[in-house]
Design a protein around this motif. Structure first.
Motif, PDB file in Angstrom:
ATOM      1  N   PRO A 265       0.814  -1.225   0.000  1.00 19.35           N
ATOM      2  CA  PRO A 265       0.000   0.000   0.000  1.00 19.35           C
ATOM      3  C   PRO A 265       0.844   1.270   0.000  1.00 19.35           C
ATOM      4  CG  PRO A 265       0.007  -1.016   2.178  1.00 19.35           C
ATOM      5  CD  PRO A 265       0.666  -1.990   1.251  1.00 19.35           C
ATOM      6  N   TYR A 266       0.355   2.246  -0.757  1.00 27.99           N
ATOM      7  CA  TYR A 266       0.965   3.570  -0.811  1.00 27.99           C
ATOM      8  C   TYR A 266      -0.129   4.574  -1.146  1.00 27.99           C
ATOM      9  CZ  TYR A 266       3.942   7.494  -2.085  1.00 27.99           C
ATOM     10  OH  TYR A 266       4.523   8.739  -2.138  1.00 27.99           O
ATOM     11  N   ALA A 267       0.023   5.800  -0.681  1.00 30.28           N
ATOM     12  CA  ALA A 267      -1.047   6.801  -0.801  1.00 30.28           C
ATOM     13  C   ALA A 267      -1.333   7.215  -2.233  1.00 30.28           C
ATOM     14  CB  ALA A 267      -0.690   8.040   0.017  1.00 30.28           C
ATOM     15  N   GLY A 268      -0.358   7.081  -3.116  1.00 31.91           N
ATOM     16  CA  GLY A 268      -0.462   7.676  -4.445  1.00 31.91           C
ATOM     17  C   GLY A 268       0.018   9.107  -4.390  1.00 31.91           C
ATOM     18  N   ARG A 269      -0.767   9.950  -3.754  1.00 33.47           N
ATOM     19  CA  ARG A 269      -0.367  11.320  -3.407  1.00 33.47           C
ATOM     20  C   ARG A 269      -0.885  11.620  -2.004  1.00 33.47           C
ATOM     21  NH1 ARG A 269      -1.732  12.820  -8.857  1.00 33.47           N
ATOM     22  NH2 ARG A 269       0.104  13.576  -9.990  1.00 33.47           N
ATOM     23  N   TYR A 270      -0.040  12.234  -1.209  1.00 35.15           N
ATOM     24  CA  TYR A 270      -0.486  12.671   0.118  1.00 35.15           C
ATOM     25  C   TYR A 270      -1.258  13.979  -0.001  1.00 35.15           C
ATOM     26  CZ  TYR A 270       2.812   9.253   1.999  1.00 35.15           C
ATOM     27  OH  TYR A 270       3.486   8.103   2.303  1.00 35.15           O
ATOM     28  N   ASP A 271      -2.200  14.185   0.905  1.00 35.44           N
ATOM     29  CA  ASP A 271      -2.873  15.475   0.997  1.00 35.44           C
ATOM     30  C   ASP A 271      -1.870  16.535   1.467  1.00 35.44           C
ATOM     31  OD1 ASP A 271      -5.212  14.230   0.296  1.00 35.44           O
ATOM     32  OD2 ASP A 271      -5.972  14.079   2.356  1.00 35.44           O
ATOM     33  N   ASP A 272      -2.193  17.773   1.230  1.00 35.22           N
ATOM     34  CA  ASP A 272      -1.327  18.863   1.697  1.00 35.22           C
ATOM     35  C   ASP A 272      -1.127  18.752   3.204  1.00 35.22           C
ATOM     36  OD1 ASP A 272      -1.163  19.842  -0.849  1.00 35.22           O
ATOM     37  OD2 ASP A 272      -2.686  21.401  -0.570  1.00 35.22           O
ATOM     38  N   GLY A 273       0.128  18.736   3.607  1.00 38.68           N
ATOM     39  CA  GLY A 273       0.451  18.675   5.019  1.00 38.68           C
ATOM     40  C   GLY A 273       0.352  17.291   5.642  1.00 38.68           C
ATOM     41  N   GLN A 274      -0.022  16.307   4.855  1.00 38.12           N
ATOM     42  CA  GLN A 274      -0.178  14.956   5.390  1.00 38.12           C
ATOM     43  C   GLN A 274       1.155  14.209   5.354  1.00 38.12           C
ATOM     44  OE1 GLN A 274      -2.418  12.057   3.008  1.00 38.12           O
ATOM     45  NE2 GLN A 274      -3.617  11.556   4.843  1.00 38.12           N
ATOM     46  N   SER A 275       1.532  13.588   6.438  1.00 36.32           N
ATOM     47  CA  SER A 275       2.753  12.793   6.495  1.00 36.32           C
ATOM     48  C   SER A 275       2.437  11.332   6.199  1.00 36.32           C
ATOM     49  CB  SER A 275       3.392  12.906   7.876  1.00 36.32           C
ATOM     50  OG  SER A 275       2.572  12.272   8.847  1.00 36.32           O
ATOM     51  N   SER A 276       3.474  10.575   5.905  1.00 41.58           N
ATOM     52  CA  SER A 276       3.289   9.147   5.667  1.00 41.58           C
ATOM     53  C   SER A 276       2.719   8.461   6.909  1.00 41.58           C
ATOM     54  CB  SER A 276       4.612   8.505   5.262  1.00 41.58           C
ATOM     55  OG  SER A 276       5.613   8.734   6.239  1.00 41.58           O
ATOM     56  N   ARG A 277       3.173   8.878   8.071  1.00 39.20           N
ATOM     57  CA  ARG A 277       2.684   8.287   9.319  1.00 39.20           C
ATOM     58  C   ARG A 277       1.212   8.612   9.536  1.00 39.20           C
ATOM     59  NH1 ARG A 277       5.639   8.609  15.260  1.00 39.20           N
ATOM     60  NH2 ARG A 277       3.936   7.689  16.477  1.00 39.20           N
ATOM     61  N   ALA A 278       0.833   9.840   9.267  1.00 37.56           N
ATOM     62  CA  ALA A 278      -0.572  10.227   9.418  1.00 37.56           C
ATOM     63  C   ALA A 278      -1.450   9.475   8.433  1.00 37.56           C
ATOM     64  CB  ALA A 278      -0.724  11.734   9.239  1.00 37.56           C
ATOM     65  N   TRP A 279      -0.930   9.245   7.212  1.00 39.65           N
ATOM     66  CA  TRP A 279      -1.702   8.499   6.214  1.00 39.65           C
ATOM     67  C   TRP A 279      -1.957   7.071   6.695  1.00 39.65           C
ATOM     68  CZ3 TRP A 279      -0.459   4.151   3.244  1.00 39.65           C
ATOM     69  CH2 TRP A 279      -1.400   3.822   2.256  1.00 39.65           C
ATOM     70  N   GLU A 280      -0.951   6.453   7.253  1.00 43.93           N
ATOM     71  CA  GLU A 280      -1.161   5.107   7.799  1.00 43.93           C
ATOM     72  C   GLU A 280      -2.247   5.117   8.879  1.00 43.93           C
ATOM     73  OE1 GLU A 280       2.915   2.420   7.426  1.00 43.93           O
ATOM     74  OE2 GLU A 280       2.310   3.235   9.363  1.00 43.93           O
ATOM     75  N   LYS A 281      -2.179   6.112   9.753  1.00 40.49           N
ATOM     76  CA  LYS A 281      -3.115   6.165  10.885  1.00 40.49           C
ATOM     77  C   LYS A 281      -4.536   6.482  10.436  1.00 40.49           C
ATOM     78  CE  LYS A 281      -3.802   8.728  15.269  1.00 40.49           C
ATOM     79  NZ  LYS A 281      -5.057   9.421  14.914  1.00 40.49           N
ATOM     80  N   ASP A 282      -4.680   7.457   9.544  1.00 45.03           N
ATOM     81  CA  ASP A 282      -6.004   7.991   9.217  1.00 45.03           C
ATOM     82  C   ASP A 282      -6.655   7.339   8.001  1.00 45.03           C
ATOM     83  OD1 ASP A 282      -5.669   9.780  11.317  1.00 45.03           O
ATOM     84  OD2 ASP A 282      -4.806  11.330  10.022  1.00 45.03           O
ATOM     85  N   VAL A 283      -5.861   6.687   7.153  1.00 41.28           N
ATOM     86  CA  VAL A 283      -6.400   6.122   5.910  1.00 41.28           C
ATOM     87  C   VAL A 283      -6.189   4.609   5.838  1.00 41.28           C
ATOM     88  CG1 VAL A 283      -6.287   6.190   3.391  1.00 41.28           C
ATOM     89  CG2 VAL A 283      -6.006   8.311   4.708  1.00 41.28           C
ATOM     90  N   LEU A 284      -4.936   4.185   5.998  1.00 35.38           N
ATOM     91  CA  LEU A 284      -4.635   2.769   5.810  1.00 35.38           C
ATOM     92  C   LEU A 284      -5.237   1.902   6.902  1.00 35.38           C
ATOM     93  CD1 LEU A 284      -3.179   0.613   4.160  1.00 35.38           C
ATOM     94  CD2 LEU A 284      -1.134   1.043   5.543  1.00 35.38           C
ATOM     95  N   TRP A 285      -5.061   2.280   8.169  1.00 33.90           N
ATOM     96  CA  TRP A 285      -5.568   1.427   9.231  1.00 33.90           C
ATOM     97  C   TRP A 285      -7.096   1.326   9.223  1.00 33.90           C
ATOM     98  CZ3 TRP A 285      -3.816  -2.530  11.454  1.00 33.90           C
ATOM     99  CH2 TRP A 285      -4.511  -3.087  12.523  1.00 33.90           C
ATOM    100  N   PRO A 286      -7.838   2.406   9.005  1.00 33.06           N
ATOM    101  CA  PRO A 286      -9.295   2.245   8.888  1.00 33.06           C
ATOM    102  C   PRO A 286      -9.703   1.293   7.766  1.00 33.06           C
ATOM    103  CG  PRO A 286      -8.759   4.535   9.290  1.00 33.06           C
ATOM    104  CD  PRO A 286      -7.455   3.837   9.053  1.00 33.06           C
TER     105      PRO A 286
END
Length: 648
Positions: A265-286
């Motif tokens: 898994p990878y975000a493709g593109r992160y949102d503005d201000g979004q870190s890789s760690r935050a993406w895991e927490k807020d997107v990947l884990w849900p």
């Protein structure tokens, strides 16, 4: 055969007269009892069966129904799923699947596979699952289950989908169906200046946009109306899992360990201000929590989800690495397994690592995997690893892959193992990439282009990592050193593994690689091992199981010349396993691996005793050591084990 039994091991000896029912019975008994005899002539160990097949996560380890700690080892089946030539299936037929499964069991002793599936072929139209695809996939899975090989399916994707790419593109992908990509309306794909297909992940705008849409659960306008893309995937996954649960028998389904929801898994593109760690927490884990709920609904509630962190969390190239590893998931516990990949990108690049891999090179990388799993309250599996077998860095493959296996076995280098064995850590489960029966014999129209027929290697983005191929006679043969791939490993331990190492003496061309030397402080052990291969296992008994500890024996370990030195006894040429009820007739014995294979395993049967420290040295040797040498080696190892500081 010479045997010494120590430490009060109770071995039941049959006394009195044995009535022989003719010459045929006499010959059968001789075949069972003789050193190196055919283990298939004996009854399988009492511990085989449903309890041994049932795998769960407990105490941060894989465990079976007997309470033994289990290590899963094997390969990915198969990159053929990325191709169209066999309709997104690993094999052209169930017969090929059976041939492949038996070859894997015989040639490597593998006990598990990561079984790839294709979303594109499972759901070719919105909301419509192709049951014929699932039927064929189930039939091919059954070939491995029948061979005694456990599986965990994986809905595989790379670069999101092959349909993102133009017919004349330099690259290709796999994963999402064509209807998803058409509805997405993505820009023309282009990687720009790329030297490796993986750069499309972060440089190809079409791949980035499509991947981001998946994680955003974008609403797509399709022929079936409005469809949210992630919801569609989850629905198909649930239907697939329900199909498998309904079509496999209870015994077969017991050998299905879990499910890998999403490859790399990878975000493709992160949102503005979004870190890789935050993406895991807020997107990947849900997303994983949603997938877990789908597993429960489909009847997989007692099987874990094999969840992967951000693809780049453990890259060994500094500028590629991104913070991750499910750092904010909390204690995910027994319903999830920490599932990660590791490729030595420095070695693959040919730039950042000019030489070859050395002893202990990957110890730190895989220690990080162990530590993350421990922090998450679960166990780990390295579901992909390997190195190209052709190309300008292929000369590194013998040392890189040896180093990877070394790090899977222990946190320590060979140079430090004997002096620091108490820090060796758990043995990691792992599945090498990959096992492709058709390697070098493909006929793949790249991206559907009839003018670009690929036959070489894996037939996908110039990769060539398959450990197997077919020779001119149609026989499956290994493409890497047998000593490297057919390994001694502890497949089931009646307690907790404290330390393990295997010196495989694999080869880099004409050079034998010996990284794990027995120290001079153990002269009799060193003499017994000689120039042969050896493994050393230390475990602490848990006292809750009567089942034996099992290690896979490499196929070319001569049963008559295999020596075991253990606190349970010493023997050269272990006898075939027999028992009266649950009481073994010999503390050290061999048996055929389950599944009808000619592969063999070593069984170590300990008397009751919770918390007892056990050890076993297993060596193939060059000559049969005397009973005196075995006894001297046993005394050295007993003193070493007591002084090593192994935890209680």
């Amino acid at each position: 055969m010479a045997t010494t039994v120590t430490h009060g091991m109770r071995v039941r000896l049959r006394t009195g007269r044995i009535r022989l029912l003719g010459a045929a019975a006499l010959l059968l008994m001789a075949a069972v009892a003789a050193p190196g005899g055919t283990a298939a002539a004996a009854e399988p160990p009492w511990s085989d069966g449903p309890a041994a097949d049932r795998i769960s996560v407990a105490g941060g380890r894989f465990t079976d129904g007997h309470g033994r700690e289990v290590v899963l080892r094997g390969f990915n089946i198969s990159g053929e799923v990325k191709l169209a030539e066999n309709g997104g299936l690993p094999f052209a037929s169930a017969a090929d699947a059976r041939k492949s499964a038996q070859a894997m069991r015989d040639l490597t002793g593998a006990n598990s596979v990561r079984f790839l599936l294709s979303w594109a072929h499972a759901e070719p139209e919105p909301g419509k699952v192709d049951e014929e695809y699932l039927r064929k996939a189930t039939e091919q899975m059954r070939a491995f289950l029948d061979a005694g090989i456990r599986i965990y399916p994986d809905f595989h994707q790379d670069l999101y989908s092959r349909y993102v790419f133009d017919k004349d593109s330099w690259y290709s992908g796999d994963g999402a169906p064509e209807w998803v990509v058409k509805a997405g309306g993505y820009p023309k794909e282009s990687c720009g200046i790329c030297v490796h297909w993986g750069q499309n992940i972060t440089q190809n705008p079409a791949v980035q946009d499509a991947t981001r849409d998946f994680w955003k659960n974008r609403a797509l306008q399709t022929s079936a109306g409005t469809v949210r893309v992630q919801d569609a995937f989850l629905a198909t996954a649930e239907k697939t899992m329900a199909y498998l649960a309904g079509r496999l028998t209870a015994d077969e389904f017991a050998r299905v360990v879990g499910f890998d929801p999403y490859n790399e898994p990878y975000a493709g593109r992160y949102d503005d201000g979004q870190s890789s760690r935050a993406w895991e927490k807020d997107v990947l884990w849900p997303f994983y929590e949603k997938f877990r709920a789908r597993m429960d609904a489909a009847g997989w509630d007692d099987k874990p989800a094999f969840v992967e962190p951000n693809l780049f969390w453990n890259s060994n190239i500094d500028f590629q690495r991104q913070e991750g590893g499910l750092l904010d998931a909390g204690a995910i516990g027994s319903r999830y397994v920490f599932n990660t990949h590791f490729y030595d990108q420095k070695a693959i690049s040919g730039i950042f690592m000019p030489g070859k891999a050395q002893d202990g090179q990957y110890a730190t990388d895989f220690a990080t995997v162990r530590d993350r799993a421990s922090a998450l309250g679960t166990t780990a599996v390295v579901s992909e690893y390997g190195h190209p077998l052709t190309g300008f860095t292929s000369d590194k493959a013998p040392t890189v892959v040896k180093g990877l296996y070394q790090a899977l076995d222990s946190r320590l280098s060979g140079a430090t193992w004997w002096s620091k064995a108490a820090a060796s850590g758990p043995v990691l489960s792992a599945n090498q990439w990959q096992w492709d029966l058709y390697n070098g014999r493909h006929h793949e129209a790249m991206n559907g282009n009839p003018d670009k027929i690929l036959t070489a290697g894996d037939a996908w983005n110039d990769e060539d990592l398959s450990a197997v191929r077919l020779d001119d006679a149609g026989t499956a043969v290994l493409r890497q050193d047998t000593r490297l791939l057919d390994r001694l490993y502890p497949s089931a331990v009646a307690g907790r593994t404290l330390a393990f190492t295997f010196e495989d003496r694999s080869r880099d061309g004409s050079t034998t690689l010996s990284w794990d030397r027995v120290p001079s402080s153990l002269p009799n052990v060193a003499r017994l091992v000689g120039s042969g291969r050896y493994g050393m296992l230390v475990w602490r008994q848990n006292g809750t199981t009567e089942a034996p500890t099992e290690l896979h024996l490499p196929r070319d370990f001569d049963p008559a010349a295999t020596t075991v030195v253990s606190d349970l006894g010493t023997v050269t040429g272990p006898p075939a396993y027999t028992a009266h009820g649950h009481t073994a007739d010999h503390p050290v014995a061999t048996a055929a691996e389950s599944g009808g294979s000619d592969a063999r395993r070593l069984l170590l049967s300990a008397p009751p005793g919770a918390g007892t420290l056990h050890y076993a040295l297993v060596a193939d040797g060059t000559a049969a050591p005397s009973a005196e040498l075995r006894a001297a080696a046993q005394r050295e190892l007993s003193a070493w084990a007591q002084a090593a500081g192994f935890p209680n």
